[in-house]
Design a protein around this motif. Structure first.
Motif, mmCIF file in Angstrom:
data_model
loop_
_atom_site.group_PDB
_atom_site.id
_atom_site.type_symbol
_atom_site.label_atom_id
_atom_site.label_comp_id
_atom_site.label_asym_id
_atom_site.label_seq_id
_atom_site.Cartn_x
_atom_site.Cartn_y
_atom_site.Cartn_z
ATOM 1 N N UNK A 30 -0.484 51.896 19.702
ATOM 2 C CA UNK A 30 -1.502 50.985 20.210
ATOM 3 C C UNK A 30 -2.557 51.653 21.061
ATOM 4 N N UNK A 31 -2.230 52.821 21.641
ATOM 5 C CA UNK A 31 -3.146 53.533 22.555
ATOM 6 C C UNK A 31 -3.701 52.534 23.579
ATOM 7 N N UNK A 32 -2.778 51.892 24.301
ATOM 8 C CA UNK A 32 -3.138 50.858 25.256
ATOM 9 C C UNK A 32 -3.542 51.452 26.607
ATOM 10 N N UNK A 33 -3.783 50.586 27.593
ATOM 11 C CA UNK A 33 -4.294 51.054 28.881
ATOM 12 C C UNK A 33 -3.332 51.998 29.589
ATOM 13 N N UNK A 34 -2.023 51.790 29.433
ATOM 14 C CA UNK A 34 -1.069 52.723 30.014
ATOM 15 C C UNK A 34 -1.184 54.099 29.372
ATOM 16 N N UNK A 35 -1.303 54.118 28.046
ATOM 17 C CA UNK A 35 -1.502 55.383 27.340
ATOM 18 C C UNK A 35 -2.811 56.043 27.758
ATOM 19 N N UNK A 61 7.546 57.009 14.098
ATOM 20 C CA UNK A 61 7.947 56.617 15.439
ATOM 21 C C UNK A 61 9.456 56.848 15.565
ATOM 22 N N UNK A 62 9.905 57.439 16.685
ATOM 23 C CA UNK A 62 11.345 57.694 16.850
ATOM 24 C C UNK A 62 12.225 56.479 16.605
ATOM 25 N N UNK A 70 16.130 48.478 11.110
ATOM 26 C CA UNK A 70 15.626 47.465 12.029
ATOM 27 C C UNK A 70 14.121 47.317 11.838
ATOM 28 N N UNK A 71 13.618 46.098 11.612
ATOM 29 C CA UNK A 71 12.170 45.921 11.439
ATOM 30 C C UNK A 71 11.396 46.474 12.627
ATOM 31 N N UNK A 72 10.349 47.235 12.336
ATOM 32 C CA UNK A 72 9.545 47.846 13.379
ATOM 33 C C UNK A 72 8.106 47.370 13.267
ATOM 34 N N UNK A 73 7.678 46.540 14.185
ATOM 35 C CA UNK A 73 6.298 46.068 14.222
ATOM 36 C C UNK A 73 5.472 47.090 14.996
ATOM 37 N N UNK A 74 4.785 47.945 14.250
ATOM 38 C CA UNK A 74 3.932 48.936 14.885
ATOM 39 C C UNK A 74 2.557 48.346 15.143
ATOM 40 N N UNK A 75 2.015 48.636 16.318
ATOM 41 C CA UNK A 75 0.666 48.182 16.639
ATOM 42 C C UNK A 75 -0.381 48.970 15.874
ATOM 43 N N UNK A 76 -0.099 50.238 15.652
ATOM 44 C CA UNK A 76 -1.018 51.101 14.914
ATOM 45 C C UNK A 76 -0.215 52.020 14.008
ATOM 46 N N UNK A 77 -0.649 52.137 12.759
ATOM 47 C CA UNK A 77 -0.031 53.152 11.910
ATOM 48 C C UNK A 77 -0.564 54.514 12.331
ATOM 49 N N UNK A 78 -0.088 55.573 11.692
ATOM 50 C CA UNK A 78 -0.467 56.925 12.118
ATOM 51 C C UNK A 78 -1.979 57.131 12.081
ATOM 52 N N UNK A 79 -2.615 56.712 11.001
ATOM 53 C CA UNK A 79 -4.049 56.943 10.872
ATOM 54 C C UNK A 79 -4.838 56.230 11.957
ATOM 55 N N UNK A 80 -4.524 54.961 12.194
ATOM 56 C CA UNK A 80 -5.277 54.227 13.214
ATOM 57 C C UNK A 80 -4.970 54.721 14.617
ATOM 58 N N UNK A 81 -3.767 55.179 14.851
ATOM 59 C CA UNK A 81 -3.463 55.786 16.143
ATOM 60 C C UNK A 81 -4.354 57.005 16.365
ATOM 61 N N UNK A 82 -4.489 57.826 15.339
ATOM 62 C CA UNK A 82 -5.329 59.023 15.459
ATOM 63 C C UNK A 82 -6.804 58.652 15.616
ATOM 64 N N UNK A 83 -7.257 57.605 14.938
ATOM 65 C CA UNK A 83 -8.653 57.170 15.092
ATOM 66 C C UNK A 83 -8.919 56.715 16.524
ATOM 67 N N UNK A 84 -7.968 56.009 17.117
ATOM 68 C CA UNK A 84 -8.119 55.591 18.507
ATOM 69 C C UNK A 84 -8.084 56.785 19.454
ATOM 70 N N UNK A 85 -7.168 57.720 19.211
ATOM 71 C CA UNK A 85 -7.091 58.915 20.049
ATOM 72 C C UNK A 85 -8.366 59.741 19.951
ATOM 73 N N UNK A 86 -8.948 59.783 18.751
ATOM 74 C CA UNK A 86 -10.157 60.582 18.540
ATOM 75 C C UNK A 86 -11.346 60.040 19.319
ATOM 76 N N UNK A 214 -8.800 39.560 0.819
ATOM 77 C CA UNK A 214 -7.372 39.492 1.109
ATOM 78 C C UNK A 214 -6.791 40.874 1.381
ATOM 79 N N UNK A 215 -5.999 40.968 2.451
ATOM 80 C CA UNK A 215 -5.334 42.216 2.814
ATOM 81 C C UNK A 215 -3.846 41.951 2.954
ATOM 82 N N UNK A 216 -3.039 42.846 2.407
ATOM 83 C CA UNK A 216 -1.589 42.764 2.556
ATOM 84 C C UNK A 216 -1.194 43.647 3.735
ATOM 85 N N UNK A 217 -0.725 43.040 4.816
ATOM 86 C CA UNK A 217 -0.345 43.806 5.999
ATOM 87 C C UNK A 217 1.081 44.335 5.854
ATOM 88 N N UNK A 218 1.436 45.239 6.732
ATOM 89 C CA UNK A 218 2.796 45.773 6.727
ATOM 90 C C UNK A 218 3.798 44.625 6.792
#
Length: 323
Positions: A30-35, A61-62, A70-86, A214-218
């Protein structure tokens, strides 16, 4: 042309890794305010010493490795995490593969082999609750105690609070699951968004006067089913719209689908990749007895979405480009 943000992976030759850099380390979902506080500390450290600042993160993700079923609801996939970090000002990101070998690496070996040996870091910033290494033995306090011997600087960031509640990825997931878009946006420091290619649907929207992309989400996306005011990115262009995420109970009650109606847009979007940012929650998903009632509600939803978007001009995630 280089964008200035480079991704370093396990197979990147050591010779091209900038030695002496400082790093911000975390999972950064998510690259949120804490991050961003951790990243800001690394950027400040790098500026003070005249060296680049990088993110160190892990994929998958670990949690996915340790609990694959176990279902994992990720806020950002790898690509979007990197786009936010960039977009943060970092010079790049080190993406470490989290596998059996990584999970079995002791904290001391990780520090000496990966951080010091391979990356040659001069400093590191982490959050107060970040742990690493086999058995999660690695901790901020371990880094602080090892710092003098290793000759590195360590910065440990405290939690960031909003309305006396600590910002965390899990708190953001909970907000999205409850349709609390304003809370999620506040903790993220910008709208939550998803990305995907436009797929073919049942074409019902055309008949209703609301043709949708239409978009199919994770499949593990935990966003609350309902109607949303959205802002859509198509390359560098931005469009306002209204979106439905859910099972379409009036029609088929099928698999969850994100259906986006772009205001004032004409054109073919099939196969195009869209970024859809969620600006406001309009209402829960409902089942209608007649098509006429559904259309009247869609008209009202559109008006409410336009009002929500007018109150948030320009709201859209700040995204960078990955080399």
């Amino acid at each position: 042309m280089s964008t200035g943000f480079t991704v370093i992976r396990d197979n990147t030759p050591a010779s091209v890794i900038p030695k002496g850099a400082v790093v911000a380390m975390g999972n950064f979902d998510g690259v949120h305010l804490g991050h961003r506080a951790v990243i800001g500390a690394a950027l400040a450290m790098g500026k003070a010493h005249g060296v680049p600042a990088l993110a160190v993160t892990f994929e998958p993700h670990p949690r996915k490795f340790f609990s694959p079923n176990t279902p994992q609801f990720r806020l950002t996939d790898e690509t979007n995490k990197l786009r936010l970090l960039a977009a943060t000002g970092l010079a790049g990101a080190v993406v470490m593969t989290f596998d059996k070998a990584r999970a079995g690496t002791t904290a001391q070996d990780f520090i000496h082999h990966d951080l010091i040996g391979r990356l040659g870091i001069s400093g590191i910033a982490v959050g107060y609750d970040f742990h690493f290494g086999k058995g999660r033995v690695g901790s901020p306090s371990l880094l602080v105690s090892e710092a003098p011997r290793l000759g590195i600087e360590v910065d440990v960031q405290a939690h960031v609070d909003i309305a006396e509640r600590p910002v965390s990825s899990s708190a953001i997931r909970m907000a999205l699951a409850e349709g609390e878009i304003a809370d999620a946006t506040a903790m993220l420091g910008g709208p939550w968004f998803v990305t995907g290619p436009v797929i073919h649907g049942e074409k019902r929207g055309r008949d209703l006067g609301y043709p949708t992309a239409n978009l199919r989400l994770d499949k593990h996306c935990g966003l609350k089913h309902g109607i949303y005011a959205v802002r859509v990115g198509l390359g560098s262009e931005r469009f306002d719209g209204v979106a439905s995420f859910g099972r379409r109970p009036t029609f088929d009650n099928g698999a969850p689908l994100l259906e986006v109606f772009l205001f004032d847009f004409k054109g073919d979007l099939y196969g195009k990749v869209l970024d859809v940012a969620f600006i406001g929650f309009i209402r829960d998903e409902l089942k209608f007895d007649t098509i006429e009632a559904l259309i009247r509600q869609m008209d009202d939803d559109s008006a409410r979405a336009r009002a929500a978007l007018a109150a948030a001009p320009g709201a859209f995630p700040r995204l960078g480009v990955i080399d």
